[in-house]
Structures are given as structure tokens and as C-alpha cells.
Design a protein around this motif. Structure first.
Motif, PDB file in Angstrom:
ATOM      1  N   UNK A 297       0.823  -1.204   0.000  1.00  0.00           N
ATOM      2  CA  UNK A 297       0.000   0.000   0.000  1.00  0.00           C
ATOM      3  C   UNK A 297       0.856   1.251   0.000  1.00  0.00           C
ATOM      4  N   UNK A 298       0.310   2.311  -0.631  1.00  0.00           N
ATOM      5  CA  UNK A 298       1.028   3.576  -0.690  1.00  0.00           C
ATOM      6  C   UNK A 298       1.076   4.211   0.691  1.00  0.00           C
ATOM      7  N   UNK A 299       2.261   4.425   1.198  1.00  0.00           N
ATOM      8  CA  UNK A 299       2.446   5.031   2.508  1.00  0.00           C
ATOM      9  C   UNK A 299       3.612   5.998   2.434  1.00  0.00           C
ATOM     10  N   UNK A 300       3.706   6.822   3.444  1.00  0.00           N
ATOM     11  CA  UNK A 300       4.849   7.719   3.526  1.00  0.00           C
ATOM     12  C   UNK A 300       6.019   6.964   4.142  1.00  0.00           C
ATOM     13  N   UNK A 301       7.202   7.109   3.599  1.00  0.00           N
ATOM     14  CA  UNK A 301       8.363   6.430   4.202  1.00  0.00           C
ATOM     15  C   UNK A 301       8.682   7.008   5.566  1.00  0.00           C
ATOM     16  N   UNK A 302       9.117   6.144   6.486  1.00  0.00           N
ATOM     17  CA  UNK A 302       9.540   6.629   7.798  1.00  0.00           C
ATOM     18  C   UNK A 302      10.944   7.228   7.697  1.00  0.00           C
ATOM     19  N   UNK A 303      11.733   6.744   6.734  1.00  0.00           N
ATOM     20  CA  UNK A 303      13.058   7.305   6.451  1.00  0.00           C
ATOM     21  C   UNK A 303      13.154   7.566   4.954  1.00  0.00           C
ATOM     22  N   UNK A 304      13.583   8.763   4.592  1.00  0.00           N
ATOM     23  CA  UNK A 304      13.832   9.081   3.186  1.00  0.00           C
ATOM     24  C   UNK A 304      15.145   9.856   3.094  1.00  0.00           C
ATOM     25  N   UNK A 305      16.117   9.251   2.431  1.00  0.00           N
ATOM     26  CA  UNK A 305      17.423   9.875   2.241  1.00  0.00           C
ATOM     27  C   UNK A 305      17.562  10.205   0.753  1.00  0.00           C
ATOM     28  N   UNK A 306      17.897  11.443   0.457  1.00  0.00           N
ATOM     29  CA  UNK A 306      17.924  11.908  -0.930  1.00  0.00           C
ATOM     30  C   UNK A 306      19.261  12.562  -1.238  1.00  0.00           C
ATOM     31  N   UNK A 307      19.907  12.098  -2.288  1.00  0.00           N
ATOM     32  CA  UNK A 307      21.145  12.724  -2.764  1.00  0.00           C
ATOM     33  C   UNK A 307      22.276  12.697  -1.761  1.00  0.00           C
ATOM     34  N   UNK A 308      22.371  11.615  -0.994  1.00  0.00           N
ATOM     35  CA  UNK A 308      23.379  11.551   0.069  1.00  0.00           C
ATOM     36  C   UNK A 308      24.777  11.371  -0.528  1.00  0.00           C
ATOM     37  N   UNK A 309      25.647  12.288  -0.191  1.00  0.00           N
ATOM     38  CA  UNK A 309      27.049  12.238  -0.611  1.00  0.00           C
ATOM     39  C   UNK A 309      27.923  12.410   0.621  1.00  0.00           C
ATOM     40  N   UNK A 310      28.909  11.542   0.746  1.00  0.00           N
ATOM     41  CA  UNK A 310      29.881  11.633   1.841  1.00  0.00           C
ATOM     42  C   UNK A 310      31.274  11.530   1.240  1.00  0.00           C
TER      43      UNK A 310
ATOM     44  N   UNK B  25      28.124  15.241   3.228  1.00  0.00           N
ATOM     45  CA  UNK B  25      28.646  16.394   2.486  1.00  0.00           C
ATOM     46  C   UNK B  25      27.519  17.115   1.773  1.00  0.00           C
ATOM     47  N   UNK B  26      26.508  16.360   1.335  1.00  0.00           N
ATOM     48  CA  UNK B  26      25.318  16.952   0.721  1.00  0.00           C
ATOM     49  C   UNK B  26      24.189  15.940   0.804  1.00  0.00           C
ATOM     50  N   UNK B  27      22.953  16.419   0.581  1.00  0.00           N
ATOM     51  CA  UNK B  27      21.789  15.546   0.623  1.00  0.00           C
ATOM     52  C   UNK B  27      20.882  15.840   1.805  1.00  0.00           C
TER      53      UNK B  27
END
Length: 402
Positions: free
Chosen positions: A2-15, A60-62
């Protein structure tokens, strides 16, 4: 799903670390009530991504969004307050304390300035019972099996009302029955709506327990997939960057090499090797091109038998033959001179020296064989390091990193 909101969302993570980009623009989503496997070879970036989520590393970003709120954790304590708990491969508990003290560590019930030991044991028993763990909260933790210690670590994670539970190689030291017990607990936590991030190199277990998976390679996102829709060979292909045709060709060549006739002689032969009180005498033959599995339950003597063969421990009886000729492997140096290498199961303590660079660790065996007074020329070391880092696909490709 089912469509739900994620409890964790990581976007564009750069280290980025000096001279290397450990993660490069990685996206990751984790939903409530699912088991999500994080897949990739060693060095793919799995641990780095987990450390970014839990505040061990700064990005570093994200963006990192937890429960709909953008967060930037400065440490694991802040991540725990946000409902993110981690159970590491190496159980980070205190063996000489009781089960109750470990489960409630940092959250001990108090009466004024004093710990209420009776209340602590009662609360620990309650958290353990939710996971169907029936042990005495007053028992010393070190007296329990590794599997029960893992469950105690999970119980401690639930004390903080974890919304996200990260299991980093939780089954690496468990037997089949103990894995089944752990997975029963994981499924129950999943039913309660806990989001579980599962890291493992055991593909059978990944396909048994996970709903979705994210694949990383060399610090980059390869893709996110429903587990049921991704065949195993395709998963391996995505993890290592080889096509399925290439993998099939490699397997076919390996089978051809491993085939032998009755006239073939073993490359390595062990006859009656043993040590009184440790390992009963055993025989073993390994032929050219073969991969021989050495199996047994925990404590059965697998590691001890191999250490005898390699010379890490001294055998009291038996013989080792190499290409038909007897050899005396009195110590690891003698084995190395015979071109026999040993990769320890405890690589952190026995396989590497953490204070040395990758380059120095690779060159160490060569220098050891040559001896302290016969220094290996720098050019030769550079060639060896470059050859093996390329052959073994060491990542990050920086020989000067610790």
C-alpha cells in the motif's frame, strides 16, 4: 504494498573523505512495517549509509527525512531519540553486566538518585517477553549464547520505542535454529509497524526475510527492487557489475577446471593432522581448481583445524604434503613461503593492522617473508599493491587510506 509515507527518506546523500567519495548521490527509502535489505559488496557503501543515517558520519550533501521531518543528527544519541536503533554485527553489549543492566542501559528506572534494581529487572523481563525471550534478567550476559545476546540487543533497541531497527549482519555467528528464532522476532516487529533495515551477505536469508532491497555498488545507487521480483543471479550481477552472461561463463570455466580424473594428484594433502585435547587427527585432500567446503557447527573445531594446517597453531601429529612432497609448516611464515595464504574469520584482529594504510597492510606479508633486514624496494611494493587492489577490486581505490 500500500502507498504510505516512508519513515526514512534519504535523498542525494554524498559523503566525502580526503581523496575518496564514499557515497555519491545515493537515495534510500524505508517504509513502516517492512524488512528492507541493503545489498552490495564489501566497500559498496552500506556501512557508510547506515552511519550517515545514525549520525556517526556527517553528509557532504543531501537530505535525511525521518518521520516527515528533515533531520541532521550529530550523533547516535540524537538518532535514538528520533526512534532509530542499531544492532551491530559485533554485539555492543557489556558481557560482565546482567541481562537487565544491558537491556535498560541508559534508561534505568530510578528512585531519586538511586537505581531501582527490582524495577529494572521487571522492566527488562517485560521487554524480553515481548520478543519471547525467556531468560533470567539477573543472569550475567556473557553466560548466554550469541543468539540470545543478539535478542537482548534487540530488546534494548525496543526500550527507546524504535520506529526504525537496523540489523547489521545479525546472523553472521548464528546457527540455523538461532536464525529461525531471530527471524520470528523480526516478523513480529514488522507486524507492529517497525521498519527494519537488514544487512546480510547470506542471500538465502535476504530472500527469506526481506520485502524490498536497495543495491549499492562503489558508493553509488544501482537500484531499488521488490525482493520477489529480482532473481538472485540478477541481484549478484547488479552487486558486482558483471552481466549474467559473464557470471555464467565464469561458473562454467570453474566447473571445467575443477573436473579431474582418477589419475590426478592432490595439490594439498593432510594426513592425520591433530593436536591433543583440541583437534582429533583428520585427513583432507584439495585438488587443483577445487573449492573445498570445511563445515561444522559453532565450536566444532573448523577454525582450529585450519589454524593447525596453516601453522598458526602447532600440530602435535600428522603430516602435510604439497604437490606430493612433505612440508613442515611450523608457523605462518613457513606457510607463506609455500604460497599458502590464510584469511582469518576475525579479520579485524588477526588479518589486518588498523593503524597501517591499505598499502602497508598489503605489503606486510611480502616484507615478513623477506625478513626485517631485506627491505622490499618501493617500486616492487607499488606494483604488488596496484596488482592486488585491481584484482580484488578494493574500494575505495586509495592505497594510502587507513
Amino acid at each position: 504494498m500500500p502507498q504510505r509515507e516512508p519513515v526514512v527518506e534519504m535523498t542525494g546523500i554524498t559523503i566525502e573523505f580526503p581523496g575518496v567519495k564514499a557515497l555519491d548521490n545515493v537515495d534510500f527509502r524505508l517504509y513502516p512495517g517492512e524488512v528492507h535489505a541493503l545489498m552490495g559488496e564489501n566497500g559498496a557503501g552500506k556501512s557508510t549509509l547506515i552511519k550517515a543515517l545514525t549520525g556517526v558520519y556527517q553528509t557532504s550533501s543531501g537530505r535525511i527525512v525521518v518521520g516527515g521531518v528533515e533531520r541532521r543528527f550529530s550523533g547516535t544519541d540524537e538518532a535514538q531519540e528520533a526512534g532509530i536503533s542499531t544492532v551491530y554485527q559485533e554485539v555492543n553489549l557489556v558481557g560482565n553486566l546482567s541481562v537487565a543492566e544491558n537491556v535498560m542501559l541508559g534508561h534505568e528506572p530510578r528512585v531519586g538518585p538511586f537505581i531501582s534494581w527490582r524495577a529494572m529487572r521487571a522492566q527488562a523481563r517485560e521487554y524480553l517477553s515481548r520478543l519471547h525471550v525467556d531468560v533470567d534478567p539477573g543472569a550475567e550476559l556473557s553466560s548466554l549464547s550469541v543468539a540470545v545476546q543478539q535478542l537482548c540487543a534487540i530488546a534494548r533497541a525496543t526500550v527507546v520505542d524504535a520506529k526504525v531497527l537496523i540489523l547489521d549482519e545479525p546472523t553472521s555467528s548464528l546457527q540455523k535454529g538461532e536464525v529461525d528464532e531471530l527471524f520470528a522476532v523480526v516478523r513480529e516487529l514488522k507486524e507492529r509497524g517497525v521498519a527494519i533495515l537488514f544487512v546480510s551477505h547470506f542471500l538465502d536469508q535476504v530472500y527469506e526475510i526481506s520485502d524490498r532491497m536497495t543495491v549499492l555498488r562503489n558508493g553509488r545507487l544501482v537500484g531499488e527492487h521488490l525482493t520477489a521480483e529480482l532473481p538472485r543471479l540478477e541481484l549478484v550481477s547488479k552487486m558486482i557489475g558483471r552481466t549474467e552472461a559473464e557470471l555464467g561463463s565464469i561458473e562454467a570455466r570453474a566447473h571445467r577446471v575443477a573436473q579431474r580424473s582418477d589419475d590426478d594428484a592432490p595439490r594439498l594433502e593432510v594426513l592425520g593432522l591433530g593436536k591433543h585435547g583440541r583437534i582429533e587427527p583428520y585427513d583432507l585432500s584439495v585438488y587443483p581448481g577445487q573449492i573445498v567446503g570445511f563445515v561444522g557447527l559453532l565450536g566444532s573445531g573448523r577454525t582450529e583445524a585450519v589454524r593447525l594446517l596453516y601453522g598458526a597453531d602447532r600440530a602435535e601429529r600428522g603430516e602435510v604434503r604439497l604437490n606430493g612432497a612433505p612440508v613442515r609448516l611450523a608457523n605462518p611464515n613457513a606457510a607463506l613461503r609455500q604460497k599458502i595464504a590464510f584469511s582469518s574469520e576475525d579479520r579485524k584482529r588477526e588479518g589486518i593492522i588498523g593503524d597501517l594504510t591499505v598499502r602497508e597492510n598489503i605489503a606486510l606479508a611480502v616484507q615478513t617473508v623477506r625478513g626485517v633486514w631485506r627491505r622490499v624496494p618501493r617500486k616492487e611494493i607499488d606494483e604488488i599493491v596496484e596488482r592486488y587492489m585491481s584484482a580484488l577490486n578494493v574500494y575505495p581505490n586509495n592505497p594510502n587510506m587507513l
